[in-house]
Design an enzyme around this catalytic site. Structure first.
Site, short mmCIF file in Angstrom:
data_model
loop_
_atom_site.label_atom_id
_atom_site.label_comp_id
_atom_site.label_asym_id
_atom_site.label_seq_id
_atom_site.Cartn_x
_atom_site.Cartn_y
_atom_site.Cartn_z
CE LYS A 15 -43.70 0.22 6.33
NZ LYS A 15 -44.14 -1.17 6.09
NE ARG A 90 -37.74 -2.90 4.47
CZ ARG A 90 -38.72 -2.25 3.83
NH1 ARG A 90 -38.75 -0.94 3.80
NH2 ARG A 90 -39.66 -2.94 3.21
NE ARG A 129 -48.93 -3.71 -1.35
CZ ARG A 129 -48.07 -3.23 -0.46
NH1 ARG A 129 -48.51 -2.66 0.65
NH2 ARG A 129 -46.78 -3.34 -0.67
NE ARG A 162 -44.42 -3.06 -4.08
CZ ARG A 162 -44.19 -2.58 -2.87
NH1 ARG A 162 -44.85 -1.52 -2.43
NH2 ARG A 162 -43.31 -3.15 -2.08
NE ARG A 173 -42.27 -6.85 0.35
CZ ARG A 173 -43.44 -6.32 0.00
NH1 ARG A 173 -44.24 -6.97 -0.82
NH2 ARG A 173 -43.78 -5.14 0.45
P1 AMP Z 1 -41.31 -1.21 0.62
O1 AMP Z 1 -42.03 -0.51 -0.45
O2 AMP Z 1 -40.98 -0.33 1.79
O3 AMP Z 1 -41.95 -2.51 1.04
O4 AMP Z 1 -39.86 -1.61 0.01
C1 AMP Z 1 -39.75 -2.47 -1.10
C2 AMP Z 1 -38.36 -3.08 -1.15
O5 AMP Z 1 -37.37 -2.06 -1.27
C3 AMP Z 1 -37.95 -3.87 0.09
O6 AMP Z 1 -38.46 -5.19 0.08
C4 AMP Z 1 -36.43 -3.82 -0.02
O7 AMP Z 1 -35.95 -4.71 -1.00
C5 AMP Z 1 -36.20 -2.41 -0.53
N1 AMP Z 1 -36.06 -1.45 0.60
C6 AMP Z 1 -36.92 -0.45 0.95
N2 AMP Z 1 -36.47 0.23 2.02
C7 AMP Z 1 -35.29 -0.35 2.37
C8 AMP Z 1 -34.33 -0.12 3.41
N3 AMP Z 1 -34.53 0.84 4.32
N4 AMP Z 1 -33.25 -0.91 3.46
C9 AMP Z 1 -33.03 -1.89 2.55
N5 AMP Z 1 -33.90 -2.17 1.55
C10 AMP Z 1 -35.02 -1.42 1.46
#
Ligand code: AMP
Length: 219
Positions: A15, A90, A129, A162, A173
């Protein structure tokens, strides 16, 4: 009217990579909730400290915090035409809140690209990654390596893994995605907005497929 595109897909579907390409092509700012949390973490803000507790476990940050952060971001000047949303909404609750927010902003979600990647491929991808320190450009040690190991091709900053790309957290996740986020696929499909694309294809095939399928945006 402001236009919003919501990018859907499991963690590891690509994404972030696709969002950068689409956002450049369409001239819409890329709004990534995960990137904003990581930015706050880097700058050691209170929001960053709070988010870290959830992110490190692969869990979702509570809605009140996330929604307030996105609301603040979407009302900034660069989002005057709309935005490309990556990582938000989400959950179905966040999707409802987004719709309410967009009524106030006089905009709406016009399309929802869904990058579909099967679960076994995700674990492999996330495991290898690496992310750039400066701007979050993403590489993969097998599938998309940087030219010089450990160094970002684009801005020369060093690459790191990360915390939440480590094995146990990756599995959590994916589980959180399947339980809480995947219902959004049907939510947007019912609205006729879903554009499904096979995310196991090469990066440029995915982006050209997405760009062909997206509605034209006048700005
Ligand atoms: P991502 O980079 O989108 O995978 O987001 C990394 C982490 O940020 C996720 O595993 C969540 O802990 C938090 N996070 C990101 N977007 C959201 C969201 N819309 N709602 C809740 N937690 C989020």
């Amino acid at each position: 009217m402001r236009v919003y595109i919501v990018l859907l897909g499991p963690p590891g579907a690509g994404k972030g990579t696709q969002a950068k390409i689409i956002s450049d092509a369409l001239g819409l700012p890329h709004v990534s909730s995960g990137d904003i949390f990581r930015e706050n973490l880097k700058n050691q803000t209170d929001l960053g400290a709070l988010a870290k507790r959830y992110m490190d476990r692969g869990e979702l940050v509570p809605d009140d915090v996330t929604v307030a952060m996105i609301r603040d971001r979407l009302t900034r000047e660069d989002c005057g035409m709309g935005a490309l949303l990556d990582g938000f909404p989400r959950t179905p609750v966040q999707a409802e809140v987004l719709d309410e927010m967009l009524v106030q902003l006089q905009g709406k979600v016009v399309a929802v690209p869904y990058i579909n990647v099967p679960e076994n491929v995700l674990v492999d991808r996330l495991g290898g990654r690496w992310t750039c320190q400066a701007q979050g450009h993403v590489y993969h040690e097998k599938h998309n390596p940087s030219k010089v190991p450990g160094v970002c091709d684009i801005d020369g900053s060093s690459l790191y893994q990360r915390e939440d790309d480590k094995s146990e957290t990756v599995k959590r996740r994916i589980r959180v995605y399947l339980e809480q986020t995947s219902p959004l696929i049907d939510f947007y499909r019912k609205q006729g907005k879903l554009i499904e694309i096979d995310g196991t294809q090469a990066i440029d095939r995915v982006s050209s497929g997405l760009l062909d399928a997206l509605p034209r945006i006048e700005n």
